[in-house]
Design a protein around this motif. Structure first.
Motif, PDB file in Angstrom:
ATOM      1  N   LYS A 576       0.865  -1.182   0.000  1.00 41.70           N
ATOM      2  CA  LYS A 576       0.000   0.000   0.000  1.00 41.70           C
ATOM      3  C   LYS A 576       0.905   1.237   0.000  1.00 41.70           C
ATOM      4  O   LYS A 576       1.882   1.297   0.769  1.00 41.70           O
ATOM      5  CB  LYS A 576      -0.878   0.042   1.248  1.00 41.70           C
ATOM      6  N   TRP A 577       0.555   2.214  -0.858  1.00 38.37           N
ATOM      7  CA  TRP A 577       1.301   3.469  -0.944  1.00 38.37           C
ATOM      8  C   TRP A 577       0.314   4.627  -0.878  1.00 38.37           C
ATOM      9  O   TRP A 577      -0.657   4.669  -1.617  1.00 38.37           O
ATOM     10  CB  TRP A 577       2.057   3.571  -2.260  1.00 38.37           C
ATOM     11  N   GLY A 578       0.588   5.609  -0.004  1.00 38.06           N
ATOM     12  CA  GLY A 578      -0.278   6.779   0.027  1.00 38.06           C
ATOM     13  C   GLY A 578       0.113   7.762   1.105  1.00 38.06           C
ATOM     14  O   GLY A 578       0.543   7.376   2.197  1.00 38.06           O
ATOM     15  N   ARG A 630      -0.946 -17.899  -1.441  1.00 37.86           N
ATOM     16  CA  ARG A 630      -2.317 -17.400  -1.428  1.00 37.86           C
ATOM     17  C   ARG A 630      -2.366 -16.208  -0.490  1.00 37.86           C
ATOM     18  O   ARG A 630      -1.858 -16.268   0.633  1.00 37.86           O
ATOM     19  CB  ARG A 630      -3.295 -18.469  -0.952  1.00 37.86           C
ATOM     20  N   CYS A 631      -2.992 -15.142  -0.930  1.00 34.20           N
ATOM     21  CA  CYS A 631      -3.043 -13.912  -0.145  1.00 34.20           C
ATOM     22  C   CYS A 631      -4.490 -13.428  -0.047  1.00 34.20           C
ATOM     23  O   CYS A 631      -5.042 -12.903  -1.018  1.00 34.20           O
ATOM     24  CB  CYS A 631      -2.177 -12.836  -0.797  1.00 34.20           C
ATOM     25  N   PRO A 632      -5.150 -13.617   1.104  1.00 38.75           N
ATOM     26  CA  PRO A 632      -6.522 -13.113   1.246  1.00 38.75           C
ATOM     27  C   PRO A 632      -6.536 -11.593   1.217  1.00 38.75           C
ATOM     28  O   PRO A 632      -5.639 -10.935   1.753  1.00 38.75           O
ATOM     29  CB  PRO A 632      -6.956 -13.650   2.618  1.00 38.75           C
ATOM     30  N   ILE A 633      -7.566 -11.015   0.587  1.00 38.99           N
ATOM     31  CA  ILE A 633      -7.629  -9.559   0.443  1.00 38.99           C
ATOM     32  C   ILE A 633      -8.951  -8.985   0.948  1.00 38.99           C
ATOM     33  O   ILE A 633      -9.330  -7.872   0.583  1.00 38.99           O
ATOM     34  CB  ILE A 633      -7.381  -9.122  -1.020  1.00 38.99           C
ATOM     35  N   ASP A 634      -9.664  -9.737   1.803  1.00 35.23           N
ATOM     36  CA  ASP A 634     -10.852  -9.159   2.407  1.00 35.23           C
ATOM     37  C   ASP A 634     -10.435  -8.336   3.620  1.00 35.23           C
ATOM     38  O   ASP A 634      -9.291  -8.379   4.072  1.00 35.23           O
ATOM     39  CB  ASP A 634     -11.876 -10.232   2.781  1.00 35.23           C
ATOM     40  N   GLU A 635     -11.385  -7.556   4.142  1.00 35.18           N
ATOM     41  CA  GLU A 635     -11.058  -6.641   5.236  1.00 35.18           C
ATOM     42  C   GLU A 635     -10.607  -7.381   6.491  1.00 35.18           C
ATOM     43  O   GLU A 635      -9.829  -6.854   7.290  1.00 35.18           O
ATOM     44  CB  GLU A 635     -12.269  -5.757   5.560  1.00 35.18           C
ATOM     45  N   VAL A 636     -11.103  -8.596   6.675  1.00 37.12           N
ATOM     46  CA  VAL A 636     -10.704  -9.375   7.852  1.00 37.12           C
ATOM     47  C   VAL A 636      -9.200  -9.604   7.868  1.00 37.12           C
ATOM     48  O   VAL A 636      -8.579  -9.675   8.923  1.00 37.12           O
ATOM     49  CB  VAL A 636     -11.467 -10.720   7.873  1.00 37.12           C
ATOM     50  N   HIS A 637      -8.592  -9.696   6.680  1.00 37.04           N
ATOM     51  CA  HIS A 637      -7.174 -10.016   6.579  1.00 37.04           C
ATOM     52  C   HIS A 637      -6.325  -8.780   6.274  1.00 37.04           C
ATOM     53  O   HIS A 637      -5.269  -8.885   5.654  1.00 37.04           O
ATOM     54  CB  HIS A 637      -6.955 -11.093   5.511  1.00 37.04           C
ATOM     55  N   ASP A 638      -6.777  -7.617   6.716  1.00 41.16           N
ATOM     56  CA  ASP A 638      -5.979  -6.405   6.546  1.00 41.16           C
ATOM     57  C   ASP A 638      -4.651  -6.586   7.277  1.00 41.16           C
ATOM     58  O   ASP A 638      -4.621  -6.803   8.492  1.00 41.16           O
ATOM     59  CB  ASP A 638      -6.739  -5.204   7.108  1.00 41.16           C
ATOM     60  N   PHE A 639      -3.543  -6.487   6.547  1.00 39.48           N
ATOM     61  CA  PHE A 639      -2.242  -6.749   7.152  1.00 39.48           C
ATOM     62  C   PHE A 639      -1.662  -5.517   7.840  1.00 39.48           C
ATOM     63  O   PHE A 639      -0.619  -5.589   8.486  1.00 39.48           O
ATOM     64  CB  PHE A 639      -1.247  -7.276   6.108  1.00 39.48           C
ATOM     65  N   ASP A 640      -2.332  -4.357   7.702  1.00 40.08           N
ATOM     66  CA  ASP A 640      -1.854  -3.156   8.368  1.00 40.08           C
ATOM     67  C   ASP A 640      -3.034  -2.231   8.616  1.00 40.08           C
ATOM     68  O   ASP A 640      -3.578  -1.630   7.696  1.00 40.08           O
ATOM     69  CB  ASP A 640      -0.804  -2.435   7.527  1.00 40.08           C
ATOM     70  N   THR A 641      -3.469  -2.146   9.863  1.00 35.95           N
ATOM     71  CA  THR A 641      -4.636  -1.336  10.203  1.00 35.95           C
ATOM     72  C   THR A 641      -4.252   0.018  10.792  1.00 35.95           C
ATOM     73  O   THR A 641      -5.126   0.778  11.190  1.00 35.95           O
ATOM     74  CB  THR A 641      -5.526  -2.083  11.209  1.00 35.95           C
ATOM     75  N   LYS A 642      -2.956   0.322  10.854  1.00 41.52           N
ATOM     76  CA  LYS A 642      -2.512   1.564  11.492  1.00 41.52           C
ATOM     77  C   LYS A 642      -1.921   2.558  10.505  1.00 41.52           C
ATOM     78  O   LYS A 642      -2.317   3.714  10.452  1.00 41.52           O
ATOM     79  CB  LYS A 642      -1.505   1.242  12.596  1.00 41.52           C
ATOM     80  N   ILE A 644      -1.680   2.439   6.907  1.00 38.60           N
ATOM     81  CA  ILE A 644      -2.655   2.670   5.825  1.00 38.60           C
ATOM     82  C   ILE A 644      -3.733   1.593   5.981  1.00 38.60           C
ATOM     83  O   ILE A 644      -3.629   0.499   5.425  1.00 38.60           O
ATOM     84  CB  ILE A 644      -2.005   2.574   4.427  1.00 38.60           C
ATOM     85  N   PRO A 645      -4.763   1.860   6.747  1.00 42.60           N
ATOM     86  CA  PRO A 645      -5.756   0.812   7.016  1.00 42.60           C
ATOM     87  C   PRO A 645      -6.647   0.524   5.815  1.00 42.60           C
ATOM     88  O   PRO A 645      -6.844   1.362   4.946  1.00 42.60           O
ATOM     89  CB  PRO A 645      -6.567   1.401   8.177  1.00 42.60           C
ATOM     90  N   GLY A 646      -7.199  -0.694   5.811  1.00 45.06           N
ATOM     91  CA  GLY A 646      -8.165  -1.094   4.799  1.00 45.06           C
ATOM     92  C   GLY A 646      -7.549  -1.918   3.683  1.00 45.06           C
ATOM     93  O   GLY A 646      -6.330  -1.923   3.484  1.00 45.06           O
ATOM     94  N   MET A 647      -8.406  -2.627   2.952  1.00 47.09           N
ATOM     95  CA  MET A 647      -7.977  -3.463   1.834  1.00 47.09           C
ATOM     96  C   MET A 647      -8.675  -3.072   0.532  1.00 47.09           C
ATOM     97  O   MET A 647      -8.573  -3.773  -0.474  1.00 47.09           O
ATOM     98  CB  MET A 647      -8.258  -4.934   2.147  1.00 47.09           C
TER      99      MET A 647
END
Length: 704
Positions: A576-578, A630-642, A644-647
């Motif tokens: 994620k970039w932003g 395999r990389c889940p991309i639903d919100e449950v599996h957000d790998f960084d919530t601090k 840049i939060p969200g998927m």
């Protein structure tokens, strides 16, 4: 071809739907509907009169008042009984006359009490009705009716009226060739048509999701799935409350009966045994409370639930809906999951069906997809975090209004017990877990080739590709000419050379990208290439989300593979970039668990196929049809919530990029020991034979 179907995104699932019906209520007449200039009259539901109905042994109203549900406050009027309850709101209270067997009139409020909403009669202490006496009751009620509004084969607007019933009305049979526009549900309270009566048809059936790779059962119920595939015996335990007990329906009509019947049809060689344990009016904690279900009880948790040692346990508890926070559910369900694992059982949880709207906090049953109950949200999240199979029956119930089906008409007791049709949605959700593609390549059955470049022309096709600076090596010369990127021998050939300069020693092309020509959302993408696996080389096949279509304030980066100056390994990643910030999957770049090793001795001489499956649930990375990450991309599996939060960015359209980059000190990131030197061998060659994209146009989109 541009997809003509409209679509929505539901929990990350892109589905098609019909354009909404144009049928509306006619404000000039409470019993008419309109479609454009056409007007259709709707007959009101005729009142039904009952005379001299016998009610025996009326319960007496308690001195301290009622503490039970309205349907339990006396003897129910027979015509308005709905299984364990009664039909709410259908009785016309002013019509009720209660009398003795000889015709003597009895007085409301003195001899008896009428529960007006739930159609119950109770005797009052001190009144003229004896405990064992039978009284006669006259009353009138308004039955329910389901009507279809259709467009006939002649193109005319027409009404197909259903049969009036006190409860659980059914739709009239559809006529071949007629187009269903809307359903009218006239319930017992309907004195004139209102928006709550009109259900516009927007889809003809639940939009089954396209199948992405292996089934959920193969991934999350692997032992059960393997036994079924091999034709071995399997025991399934259906564990739940009154919905699982389902004593009001034949066994074959209950959700577990329908599920097992379909599962046996799918796996005819497997001996599938069903064990059911449903306890009405209870929840999952009641089973585990030895004071309420002691040893020897048919509901004892250790003996009759865990003791079954089922291969698969399907857990249904609408009565657990009071668990409204993640912590409350986690405390209970974590232990249940551990208990079943200790007994060798795999667990699947069912989300509940819809119940009375006021119990659910459902404001508008004619226009709600999302289940408002907190329990459903936390159950979905818990299942995702714990890799537990989830059969989402709630999702199917929540879309019934779009098919013109008022879900309340599927509740046999008018409050919470589904009929056979309602039970079928549980079975649908369970069977969805067993849907999957044969073989490793998920593009092979329901997708079609929608975009490709075989690189067979005389030069790079600039209608498909643009050069784009994606890396910034300030000690490199970026030259987008045929020395660094050209089409030859049916391939895109990208090269790195020595530049002959002292300040910028290396020459290479910018990235070759489709970001300005074609981006896509979901599908199966693959390319065939021969790459440089060697010191200093950094070839990649990756994607970025397109600025034009972003729904979040950050850019998603998907690295289908990168080679980090090594002799044989490709590695996947997402970023994620932003806002001047950056985050990526835990473990950083080059993590071995996200990598695939090739034969070091021959890899620089070989072409391999690199594949990428992208769907709303996950991304899957392949080499030569073998999935390696395999990389889940639903919100449950957000790998960084601090940071840049969200998927959400990983559901925005992305464009393809090829880079034949190198590691030099002038790059912003160049790990120690990776630096390319003039003593390394040149040129550095990256050959791309072809790139192809498969999609199902009903569910996946391409933008050009």
């Amino acid at each position: 071809m541009e997809n003509k179907l409209l679509g929505i995104v539901l929990f990350g699932l892109s589905v098609p739907f019909l354009a909404s019906s144009a049928v509306v209520l006619d404000t000039a007449d409470p019993w008419r509907v309109k479609d454009g200039a056409e007007v259709l009259s709707v007959p009101s539901a005729e009142l039904v009169k009952v005379v001299d109905e016998k009610l025996a042994k009326l319960p007496e109203k308690p001195a301290k008042g009622w503490t039970c549900g309205g349907w339990q406050r006396g003897r129910r009027l027979a015509a308005l009984i709905a299984y364990e309850c009664s039909v709410q709101g259908a009785l016309q209270p002013a019509s009720v006359v209660v009398k003795k067997a000889d015709g003597t009139l009895l007085a409301a409020g003195k001899d008896y009490e009428l529960e007006k909403d739930w159609a119950c009669v109770a005797r009052l202490a001190g009144g003229r009705i004896g405990a064992d006496e039978t009284v006669l009751v006259d009353y009138t009620y308004r039955p329910q009716r389901l009507d279809r509004i259709v467009r006939t084969t002649e193109g005319k607007l027409a009404l197909r009226a259903g049969t009036p019933k006190a409860s659980n009305p059914v739709l009239p049979v559809a006529v071949d060739g007629e187009k269903l526009l809307a359903t009218l549900w006239l319930d017992g309270r309907t004195e004139k048509l209102a928006p709550r009566n009109l259900y516009r048809v927007q889809e003809l059936a639940y939009p089954e999701a396209p199948v992405w790779g292996p089934s959920v059962a193969e991934r999350l119920l692997p032992k059960t799935w393997a036994k079924l595939e091999k034709g071995e015996p399997v025991t399934v335990l259906a564990w739940g409350d009154s919905v699982t007990n389902g004593g009001y329906l034949p066994e074959e009509d209950r959700w577990q009966g329908q599920f097992i019947r379909r599962l046996r049809a799918r796996y005819p060689k497997s001996d599938i045994r069903l064990v059911s344990n449903g306890w009405g009016g209870r929840n999952s904690d009641t089973f585990r409370d030895v004071t309420k279900a002691p040893s020897g009880s048919p509901y004892n948790y250790q003996e009759k639930v865990l003791g079954v040692k089922a291969d698969l346990v399907v857990m249904e508890f609408v009565n657990d809906s009071f668990l409204k926070t993640h912590d409350a559910l986690k405390m209970r369900y974590d232990q249940i999951l551990a208990d079943f694992k200790a007994h060798g059982s795999e667990l699947c949880v069912l989300t509940p069906h819809y119940v009375r709207a006021d119990w659910m906090g459902l404001a508008d049953p004619t226009a709600t997809v999302e289940d408002p109950r907190p329990y459903v949200k936390v159950l979905r999240a818990w299942a995702g975090r714990n890799n537990v199979a989830l059969a989402d029956a709630s999702l199917r119930w929540g879309r019934l209004y779009r098919q013109g089906i008022p879900y309340q008409t599927l509740l046999v007791n008018e409050i919470n017990h589904p009929n056979a049709q309602g039970m079928s949605y549980f079975a649908d959700a369970l069977m969805e877990l067993f849907r999957g593609h044969e073989g490793p390549g998920p593009m092979r059955s329901d997708r079609q080739l929608v975009w490709s470049d075989e690189f067979n022309g005389p030069a790079l096709d600039l209608k498909k590709w643009r050069f784009r600076r994606t890396m910034y090596g300030n000690d490199c010369v970026y030259s987008n000419d045929t020395r660094t990127a050209r089409v030859e021998n049916g391939c895109l050939h990208m090269q790195v050379h020595l530049s002959g300069r002292k300040d910028k020693k290396f020459m290479l092309s910018e990235g070759v990208s489709t970001l300005d020509t074609m981006v896509f959302k979901y599908g199966y993408l693959e390319m065939r290439a021969r790459m440089p696996f060697r010191h200093g080389a950094w070839p990649s096949f990756w994607m970025q989300s397109a600025q034009k279509y972003r729904t979040v304030p950050w850019m998603a980066e998907t690295d289908i593979f990168e080679v980090f100056s090594n002799p044989n390994t490709v590695v996947a990643n997402i970023h994620k970039w932003g806002g001047g910030k950056h985050t990526m999957l835990p473990g950083g770049e080059g993590l071995p668990s996200r990598g695939f090793k090739l034969n070091e001795a021959t890899v620089n001489d070989e072409f391999h196929v690199y594949g990428f499956e992208w769907n709303p649930r996950e991304m899957i990375f392949y080499v030569d049809d073998k999935p390696y990450y395999r990389c889940p991309i639903d919100e449950v599996h957000d790998f960084d919530t601090k940071v840049i939060p969200g998927m959400g960015g990983f559901h925005d359209p992305e464009g393809i990029i090829f880079n034949n980059e190198i590691f030099t000190p002038g790059h912003g990131w160049c790990p120690k020991g990776f630096e390319l030197t003039e003593q390394d061998a040149f040129p550095i060659d990256y050959w791309i034979d072809w790139v192809r994209l498969w999609q199902n146009p009903k569910f996946e989109r391409k933008y050009e």
